[in-house]
Design a protein around this motif. Structure first.
Motif, PDB file in Angstrom:
ATOM      1  N   ARG A   5       0.826  -1.214   0.000  1.00  0.00           N
ATOM      2  CA  ARG A   5       0.000   0.000   0.000  1.00  0.00           C
ATOM      3  C   ARG A   5       0.857   1.261   0.000  1.00  0.00           C
ATOM      4  O   ARG A   5       0.503   2.258  -0.624  1.00  0.00           O
ATOM      5  N   ALA A   6       1.984   1.207   0.701  1.00  0.00           N
ATOM      6  CA  ALA A   6       2.885   2.368   0.719  1.00  0.00           C
ATOM      7  C   ALA A   6       3.419   2.654  -0.682  1.00  0.00           C
ATOM      8  O   ALA A   6       3.566   3.815  -1.078  1.00  0.00           O
ATOM      9  N   ALA A   7       3.714   1.598  -1.441  1.00  0.00           N
ATOM     10  CA  ALA A   7       4.187   1.787  -2.812  1.00  0.00           C
ATOM     11  C   ALA A   7       3.098   2.390  -3.688  1.00  0.00           C
ATOM     12  O   ALA A   7       3.368   3.212  -4.568  1.00  0.00           O
ATOM     13  N   GLY A 175       8.463   9.217  -5.650  1.00  0.00           N
ATOM     14  CA  GLY A 175       7.780   7.961  -5.372  1.00  0.00           C
ATOM     15  C   GLY A 175       8.455   7.178  -4.262  1.00  0.00           C
ATOM     16  O   GLY A 175       7.801   6.694  -3.329  1.00  0.00           O
ATOM     17  N   TYR A 176       9.798   7.068  -4.341  1.00  0.00           N
ATOM     18  CA  TYR A 176      10.561   6.392  -3.283  1.00  0.00           C
ATOM     19  C   TYR A 176      10.349   7.090  -1.941  1.00  0.00           C
ATOM     20  O   TYR A 176      10.154   6.448  -0.906  1.00  0.00           O
ATOM     21  N   GLY A 177      10.423   8.430  -1.949  1.00  0.00           N
ATOM     22  CA  GLY A 177      10.338   9.183  -0.701  1.00  0.00           C
ATOM     23  C   GLY A 177       9.007   8.995   0.007  1.00  0.00           C
ATOM     24  O   GLY A 177       8.964   8.723   1.216  1.00  0.00           O
ATOM     25  N   VAL A 178       7.912   9.149  -0.729  1.00  0.00           N
ATOM     26  CA  VAL A 178       6.588   8.979  -0.119  1.00  0.00           C
ATOM     27  C   VAL A 178       6.396   7.538   0.339  1.00  0.00           C
ATOM     28  O   VAL A 178       5.815   7.277   1.399  1.00  0.00           O
ATOM     29  N   ASN A 179       6.900   6.596  -0.455  1.00  0.00           N
ATOM     30  CA  ASN A 179       6.835   5.187  -0.066  1.00  0.00           C
ATOM     31  C   ASN A 179       7.495   4.971   1.294  1.00  0.00           C
ATOM     32  O   ASN A 179       6.975   4.249   2.156  1.00  0.00           O
ATOM     33  N   HIS A 180       8.638   5.636   1.508  1.00  0.00           N
ATOM     34  CA  HIS A 180       9.389   5.437   2.745  1.00  0.00           C
ATOM     35  C   HIS A 180       8.784   6.170   3.947  1.00  0.00           C
ATOM     36  O   HIS A 180       9.312   6.062   5.058  1.00  0.00           O
TER      37      HIS A 180
END
Length: 225
Positions: A5-7, A175-180
């Motif tokens: 879901r985070a991705a 995308g990576y940042g929000v995922n993390h």
């Protein structure tokens, strides 16, 4: 694809920023088209909103109906990260200690043991304290500063290939940042290496200036660096 879901949220943030940039870049053409096709635009907009609502509804109902994927788990690990940070706010407990701290502060059954806080800032705060958080924020700032600088140079000099590469890498970092913020996929070495590669592509200067000749051995080390 991995049911993360985070991705999904990270991808959504990336698409939103891309759409905003696209509109800013082609605003005149888009506004002109909308002015001449108001009914068609309204129909497309309603269909898009309705489709998105149905898809989001299905996703939400599906992902929260699976055992172990409730919102409680995130609040549980986030709260533990805050407690660990409060115990040692300056230096933290050390790298890769979150899993042990989670087990020490909580009765594990029926929850599963976990090695990270599902949030990069919380995890760094718990393990490396204020010192680690300062290093993390400085890294993020410097990488995005250089990425924006590269994009500005590519745009001003009409370097279309470079502009596309920097834009793609920058959106990927978003995308990576929000995922993390909701997960820690970089705990997987392959994901971590991919992230580093994308950051390097985005932040490496488009025009590399040669070091002054009087720098001696440092100049010879530049290619290695």
């Amino acid at each position: 694809l991995t049911f993360s879901r985070a991705a999904w949220i990270g991808t959504g943030a990336m698409i939103l920023v891309a759409a905003l940039w696209f509109y800013r870049r082609f605003r005149f053409q888009i506004d002109t088209w909308i002015a001449h096709h108001k009914v068609l635009f309204a129909g497309i907009g309603l269909a898009t909103v309705a489709t998105a609502a149905v898809v989001i509804g299905i996703i939400i109902s599906t992902m929260f109906s699976v055992s172990g994927r409730s919102l409680y788990f995130r609040t549980y690990v986030f709260n533990t990260a805050f407690e660990l940070f409060a115990q040692k706010p300056i230096w933290g407990h050390g790298l890769f200690t979150f899993g042990g701290g989670l087990a020490a502060l909580n009765s594990t059954p029926p929850s599963d043991p976990h090695s990270h806080a599902h949030n990069l800032f919380f995890n760094v705060g718990a393990e490396l304290g204020i010192v680690g958080l300062v290093a993390l924020v400085a890294t993020i700032y410097l990488v995005f500063r250089d990425t924006l600088r590269n994009f500005a140079i590519a745009s001003q000099e009409k370097l279309r290939d470079q502009q596309a590469i920097v834009l793609a890498a920058g959106l990927s970092m978003i995308g990576y940042g929000v995922n993390h913020l909701l997960d820690m996929p970089s705990m997987v070495p392959a994901v971590f290496m991919t992230t580093i590669m994308v950051m390097a592509v985005a932040a490496t200067p488009i025009h590399i200036e040669a070091a002054p000749s009087n720098w001696g051995s440092y100049r010879r080390l530049m290619p290695v660096i």
